[in-house]
Design a protein around this motif. Sequence first.
Motif, PDB file in Angstrom:
ATOM      1  N   PRO A   1      35.518  42.633  46.371  1.00 48.68           N
ATOM      2  CA  PRO A   1      36.822  43.331  45.868  1.00 48.68           C
ATOM      3  C   PRO A   1      37.229  44.708  45.460  1.00 48.68           C
ATOM      4  N   ARG A   2      38.158  45.440  45.858  1.00 52.33           N
ATOM      5  CA  ARG A   2      38.411  46.063  45.361  1.00 52.33           C
ATOM      6  C   ARG A   2      39.258  46.277  43.720  1.00 52.33           C
ATOM      7  N   LEU A   3      40.003  45.669  43.335  1.00 45.18           N
ATOM      8  CA  LEU A   3      40.496  45.393  42.335  1.00 45.18           C
ATOM      9  C   LEU A   3      40.251  43.444  41.519  1.00 45.18           C
ATOM     10  N   MET A   4      39.672  43.443  41.224  1.00 43.98           N
ATOM     11  CA  MET A   4      38.979  42.581  40.084  1.00 43.98           C
ATOM     12  C   MET A   4      39.959  41.898  38.829  1.00 43.98           C
ATOM     13  N   LEU A   5      40.623  41.353  39.296  1.00 39.81           N
ATOM     14  CA  LEU A   5      41.554  40.320  37.718  1.00 39.81           C
ATOM     15  C   LEU A   5      40.846  39.209  38.151  1.00 39.81           C
ATOM     16  N   VAL A   6      40.670  39.250  36.148  1.00 38.11           N
ATOM     17  CA  VAL A   6      39.402  38.477  35.183  1.00 38.11           C
ATOM     18  C   VAL A   6      39.857  38.090  34.128  1.00 38.11           C
ATOM     19  N   ASP A   7      40.547  36.307  34.667  1.00 37.81           N
ATOM     20  CA  ASP A   7      41.619  36.066  33.514  1.00 37.81           C
ATOM     21  C   ASP A   7      40.523  35.388  32.661  1.00 37.81           C
ATOM     22  N   GLU A   8      40.813  35.703  31.106  1.00 38.97           N
ATOM     23  CA  GLU A   8      40.115  35.402  30.038  1.00 38.97           C
ATOM     24  C   GLU A   8      38.387  35.016  29.907  1.00 38.97           C
TER      25      GLU A   8
END
Lengths: 249, 646, 388
Positions: A166-173
């Motif tokens: 991905p170009r943007l990684m959203l990583v939750d905790e």
Amino acid sequence: MSMLLEVSGVSVTFDGFRAINNLSINFATTELRAIIGPNGAGKTTFMDIVTGKTKPDEGQVIWGEKNISLLGMSESQIAREGIGRKFQKPTVFEAQTVRQNLAMALKTPRGPFAVLMHKKTKPNAERIEDVAARIGLSDSLTRVAGELSHGQKQWLEIGMLLAQEPRLMLVDEPAAGMTPEEREKTTDILKEAAKTRAVVVVEHDMEFVRRLDCKVTVLHEGSVLAEGSLDHVTSNQTVIDVYLGRAHA
Amino acid sequence: MLRLLYLALALWFTMPVAAAAQSLQDILQTHQDEVLSPGRRSVGVVLDDLVASGLPQALPFLESWRDREIVQRDSDGLFFRVTEDGDTVTLQDLDTGDTLTASEDDLTESRPNGGVRRAIGDALVQFQLSDPDIAKRKAAVEAIARSMDASQLGPLAASIDDEPDAELKETKTRLVGMLGALFAETTDARVSAIEALSGDLSVDVRAVLNRILSNSEAVAASVPEDANIARMLVVGEDLTATDAYTRLVEAELAPALITKLQIREALVANIDGDAVSGVPVATLNTDAARALAYDLLAADGTVPPRVDETTQTEAVAAHRFFVQYAETDPAITDAARAALDNIERNVALNQSVDLGLDALSLASIYFLAAIGLAITFGVMGVINMAHGEFIMMGAYTGFVVQQFVPDYTLSIIIALPLAFAITFGAGVLMERAVIRHLYHRPLETLLATFGISIALQQLAKNIFGTQARPLTSPEWLDGALVFNDVVAISYIRVAIFVLALVFLCIILFILKRTRLGLEVRAVTQNPGMAASMGINTDRINMLTFGLGSGIAGIAGVAIGLYAQVTSEMGASYIVQSFMTVVVGGVGNVWGTLAGASLIGFLQKGIEWLNPSNTLAAQTYMILFIILFIQFRPKGIVALKGRAAAD
Amino acid sequence: MQRSFLAQNPSVLWFIAILAVFTVVVTLMSEVTGVGLISTSFVKTLGKTLCLCLVAIAMDVVWGYCGILSLGHFAFFGIGGYAIGMWLMYARTEGIVMTSLAGQPIPPTPAEISDAIGNQIFGVVGSSEFPMIWAFADSLALQLLMVVLVPGLLALVFGWLAFRSRVTGVYLSILTQAMTLALALYLFQNDSGLRGNNGLSGLQNIPGYQDVSQATVSIIFFIASALALAAGYVFFAWIVSGKMGSVVKGIRDNEARVRFLGYHVESYKLFIFTTTAVVAGIAGALYYPQAGIINPGEIAPIASIYLAVWVAIGGRGRLYGAVIGAAFVSLLSSWFTGGGAPNIDLGFYVIQWTDWWLVLLGFSFVAVTLFFPKGIGGLFDYLVRKPS
């Protein structure tokens, strides 16, 4: 520097409760960003909006160089646009092997027909092994994901994110429930990933955020309270009030 | 006439005793000839005198006269009522009732013909209409209402003023109105009578108006001058060209068409070797070929020619098709049409009210059947496929109680709590034994409860047999609450509605005002959090399941009262109950209420649009629900926000 | 890496081998070869069982693998049966009508033939008109196409509507059940054009082959059913292996996660739902000529639930489990309800299995769900350790 993702003026209300309130936040094409904030600050809802799970009542979410609006796109379309997401609770496919998990995430055509006719190829196998090496699961490729330890599952999920390219990684905790050594490794993985893409980490643990050593955005009651380096925001009086006020309540 | 007068005078003088207190016999003697061989006209005099006399014995005499039981003794000319028993002939004095025997040879029978008997009947009605006995008067009015004859208008109208009973007076007035609409002398009188009827919704008034408006379809070269035309029929719109031609044929205004069957028969009859008129038989396998062969036959004059299309079209075009009223006066038919339209509008309005009541009672049943399911589904996320069987258990409980307690009121009072207790117990047992092991596996719960459902159903079949068992409702629930001729609802349905209302209140009370309710709501919203706050979720689940099942049991008793109790009755409600819950939205009493109302009203509405076919109505309803779910996947009353996110 | 999928799935080969042996043995022992150890009616029972196994593996794919508890797959099965039944009934009636019309003095017109056939078929529902849906009944090829098209299209439209609005889990089950109920109610109507609750009958007589004995017909259908089952098994094994299988199982276990990986979950569900519906239709088209009659009662929601029960008892998420479940339960069921099982005399009460079988089945099903969630197929795990 052009922005990868621009969120502007977004609000969302659940049953009268304003979870996100006129939120505006931008991310560059390559950066590592930590988002912190007390419970109910709207961190998870923010990710829900970006990934298409929740539709905002108002505001705009603009993506990439072509300035595409992400609103109105389905979750899978947004994912194919290049936004990957790791959930708070590790969600890997426990009944399948690590290799299968990674293969599913690997950036390949996503249509049912293409998948049905999918043939295993050497380059793909190499990509899988490369990702596995990065998350330290090279020896566990044939293991069933359900057998992995909690930390390994977290890594596997991050690995799946990486495989998605991905170009943007959203990583939750990402560090929840990890031992100190595991945290250190997680930090390394994320920092490495942020060299070629934007990585946004939502985290509670200040120590972990400090180790990430990056720009920090503080969310409170659905909007940005403060932004800057960790030292900068932690010296901000309102931020202290919000955290301590919460702690005393 | 003069001769009669002399005769009367003679009689007067020969029978001085009778003259003092005038008796029935005296009057009859006055009109000897008319009594013995009455004519349609002459009988009126006798009847008038009898009515004028006011004698009580006149009534039984008229009845006997009508029934041909009056004889004259030839020897003295006196009249008697006769009864024959084998060879013995017994005479009865008309005034005193004394009996004596006589020889058959000495008697001449009075034989009133049909017209006379009708006149006697009318006079009888007049008598009965002013009879002191109200039962007789009522019977007379009913008889008039049945026959609706022109001759009854006068006597009935005359009797109204002296009618002491208010209710009967009204009935009489109504009847006079209807008779007036049909038979009043002048057009104006009829029109005003018709107009007076337009507020009445009853079926008999509508029948009267329809009788006035009775019409027939007709065809003629031109519309007759004197016909009272209801409307013209346009070929192509009101009837097809083929129909129009058929009517012409029926009215013998055009030659009949030669049917395919006739063509075939004509061809078969004229087969010559292997050809008909030179056309080989083997080629006669199309209509066109057959028509060609037939035309050849017709050209020879063997068969009548076919009527071709042009002739048909011309014949149809040359004629007018119309509907004409039997009543020739347009003023009357117009008034009747207006009155009937008015009534039908009113009836339609009232019918929609009636339909609304029907739908309301259906909604109550669905609510009762589904609310238990909704509670368990909402609190535990468990679909209980055996819910229908709990309904069945409740109904059978009612049936068993009635075997031991013969008093129906008492038995229902016992059955309701008992059914609740039994199904509550069954529900708790099921929850403890099966469902609690399957939490978080909703699809498996669905299947496991289905297993229980088929086992319970078969068990009921084994115990109670396959035939339907009656559950008799107490007498005070018989009959219906009648608002007017159109709107009515049976008391059982009212009772079910009340029961549903009571349960709505009880459930709302439990959920909103009790500790148990608070805990149930807490578990519904967030089981994990509820547990960590010290709520015993195990106990709550158990009690909720018991409660849901117990309500199903009570619903079973209620449903059993108006439907048959069979082992399969639960299955016929389960899908509707699911629909109710799904449409309404999970975990909300109001949602279930909304769902039950929607489905109840929808089903009745579709049945009303398509009354002949309840199967189709159900099919359409389900299709509607499937579409409805598309637009509101979470039901009418949906939970919002993060609680509903997954 | 490039091993064929059969090599990776030895259980498929085992299954095909066992099925082949079974088919050959039954054929050899049937009345056709003169051995006659297996009666024609039992051959039909076995052939029907194979069809049920085929629809069971379709059910297993849609439920066990994709997590959609469809209570509508037996309806697709029934639609397949109706589609082939229409041709069977039409063609056979046409034959009879033509024979009876042959003696007429002049040859019949097409309209007369159609009327006579219509009268024969629809007389029971007081009609002689051919409804629209019988437009292709005279063509075997088109009706065979219907066997595939009608269930496929119905599943496609229904699935598209349901999946698009994200109806999942229990809701979806209820919705599919509603669809099944609507279909059954529709077919129960006399003016449905499919003879109402009389259904279609006489399907065991194959038009054009009246001279062939039922023993031969039964064996032909038995072998055809076995071939269809084998083909279906291989087809589904291929689908659920490899990457498609990964995605499908992923949808079952965590739909949202698959979505965030960029897969359009709805398309996958639709693909599985429709494909399995088509296979169910084919299974039905093979089943009903062996059963001889089809009526709307066969399609009622309960039948689809039984289908789920077979798969659950056999073991979900493994194709051979579905086959075992369907074969085991349906054969056991006909043994018990057919009076094959001896009654048990308790002295005070005689347990008649025709009455008590459903009670037994119901409770044993609960027991299987509670104690053996992997079903009978789960036993194989103890025997064969899968190399990981």
